[in-house]
Design a protein around this motif. Structure first.
Motif, mmCIF file in Angstrom:
data_model
loop_
_atom_site.group_PDB
_atom_site.id
_atom_site.type_symbol
_atom_site.label_atom_id
_atom_site.label_comp_id
_atom_site.label_asym_id
_atom_site.label_seq_id
_atom_site.Cartn_x
_atom_site.Cartn_y
_atom_site.Cartn_z
ATOM 1 N N VAL A 70 0.813 -1.220 0.000
ATOM 2 C CA VAL A 70 0.000 0.000 0.000
ATOM 3 C C VAL A 70 0.845 1.267 0.000
ATOM 4 O O VAL A 70 0.338 2.352 -0.260
ATOM 5 C CB VAL A 70 -0.952 0.071 1.215
ATOM 6 N N LEU A 71 2.120 1.133 0.287
ATOM 7 C CA LEU A 71 2.935 2.334 0.463
ATOM 8 C C LEU A 71 2.981 3.208 -0.773
ATOM 9 O O LEU A 71 2.946 4.427 -0.685
ATOM 10 C CB LEU A 71 4.359 1.957 0.914
ATOM 11 N N GLY A 72 3.047 2.577 -1.929
ATOM 12 C CA GLY A 72 3.078 3.351 -3.167
ATOM 13 C C GLY A 72 1.839 4.215 -3.326
ATOM 14 O O GLY A 72 1.905 5.336 -3.809
ATOM 15 N N ILE A 127 -0.172 11.723 -1.268
ATOM 16 C CA ILE A 127 0.472 12.891 -0.664
ATOM 17 C C ILE A 127 1.624 13.262 -1.572
ATOM 18 O O ILE A 127 2.761 12.899 -1.340
ATOM 19 C CB ILE A 127 0.979 12.548 0.749
ATOM 20 N N SER A 128 1.300 13.984 -2.619
ATOM 21 C CA SER A 128 2.276 14.126 -3.688
ATOM 22 C C SER A 128 3.503 14.952 -3.293
ATOM 23 O O SER A 128 4.607 14.630 -3.658
ATOM 24 C CB SER A 128 1.600 14.732 -4.913
ATOM 25 N N ILE A 188 0.211 1.665 7.146
ATOM 26 C CA ILE A 188 -0.365 2.824 6.457
ATOM 27 C C ILE A 188 -0.171 4.087 7.299
ATOM 28 O O ILE A 188 0.249 5.124 6.795
ATOM 29 C CB ILE A 188 -1.868 2.592 6.183
ATOM 30 N N ALA A 189 -0.473 3.985 8.594
ATOM 31 C CA ALA A 189 -0.368 5.158 9.462
ATOM 32 C C ALA A 189 1.067 5.680 9.524
ATOM 33 O O ALA A 189 1.310 6.880 9.435
ATOM 34 C CB ALA A 189 -0.869 4.825 10.865
ATOM 35 N N LYS A 190 2.019 4.753 9.638
ATOM 36 C CA LYS A 190 3.429 5.163 9.687
ATOM 37 C C LYS A 190 3.825 5.847 8.398
ATOM 38 O O LYS A 190 4.524 6.861 8.395
ATOM 39 C CB LYS A 190 4.338 3.945 9.897
ATOM 40 N N PRO A 238 -6.482 6.122 -0.916
ATOM 41 C CA PRO A 238 -5.897 5.288 -1.974
ATOM 42 C C PRO A 238 -5.468 3.915 -1.460
ATOM 43 O O PRO A 238 -5.558 2.930 -2.196
ATOM 44 C CB PRO A 238 -4.673 6.101 -2.423
ATOM 45 N N ALA A 239 -5.039 3.848 -0.217
ATOM 46 C CA ALA A 239 -4.590 2.569 0.332
ATOM 47 C C ALA A 239 -5.769 1.667 0.707
ATOM 48 O O ALA A 239 -5.712 0.460 0.551
ATOM 49 C CB ALA A 239 -3.702 2.811 1.552
#
Length: 219
Positions: free
Chosen positions: A21-23, A29-30, A117-119, A181-182
């Protein structure tokens, strides 16, 4: 709306590899620091914006520490628990075999995905740097962040009102654009359930089950 197979594939991918999901987060958050700027921009908002209810709500939420790691984590876990609640119903209806439910249920309630995801959001936003670096202007109000934040929240209220309500209680709907998005495949599955009914949702779960158990082998 994505088809069942596509939603199932995306859910299975996340369960099998939370890091996948990191991508998506990076895409959401561009600009690396824009969240830090956002946090800063709200403290000195010009009074002529004050008639905007949503802007006031954002400012209030920021002051109440909505960008803290534990709040972001809490928001993400709420989305997962909503999904899990419906998976449990399907389990009671015996749609899922016992083994598979434990795979899906364990993964969804598994804090590894939520904390990954939170990190990612917290690190990506780099607020400590931004907040120490002094005032950086009203990026929140001019940089399109606010619009995106509000638009995404409004869209959620239309697509999945129940989830929206639960998030809205704590102003977490304002954070939704960051992790949407994740979490999109999970929310898409809930939208399918609402719009196309329980059998459609169960169809997705069965596909997730076969993908995940196929990958893990049968334990």
């Amino acid at each position: 709306m994505s088809n069942y197979e596509e939603i199932a594939t995306r859910i299975a991918d996340i369960i099998i590899s939370p890091d996948s999901v990191l991508g998506f987060i990076n895409g959401a958050i561009s600009v690396p620091l824009d969240l830090g700027y956002m946090a800063y921009g709200v403290f000195d908002t010009d009074s002529h914006y004050s008639h905007e209810t949503e802007t006031i709500r954002i400012i209030q939420a920021m002051r109440n520490g909505i960008l803290n790691y534990d709040r972001i984590l809490d928001a993400i876990e709420i989305v997962f628990s909503k999904f899990d609640q419906y998976v449990s119903i399907s389990k009671q209806n015996r749609v899922l075999s016992r083994g598979s439910f434990s795979i899906i249920g364990r993964a969804v309630t598994n804090s590894a995905i939520s904390s990954t995801i939170a990190k990612a959001i917290a690190q990506r936003a780099g607020w400590t740097v931004a907040l120490r670096g002094g005032a950086v202007g009203n990026i929140l109000l001019i940089g399109g962040m606010k619009e995106r934040c509000i638009r995404t929240s409004e869209q959620l209220s239309v697509d999945e009102p129940e989830l929206y309500q639960v998030l809205r209680v704590k102003d977490y709907d304002l954070l939704y654009f960051m992790f949407e998005p994740a979490l999109k495949p999970f929310v898409d599955a809930l939208i399918v359930r609402r719009q196309q009914g329980i059998p459609a949702f169960d169809n997705i779960l069965e596909r997730v089950e076969s993908k995940v158990s196929g990958d893990h082998g049968h334990h």
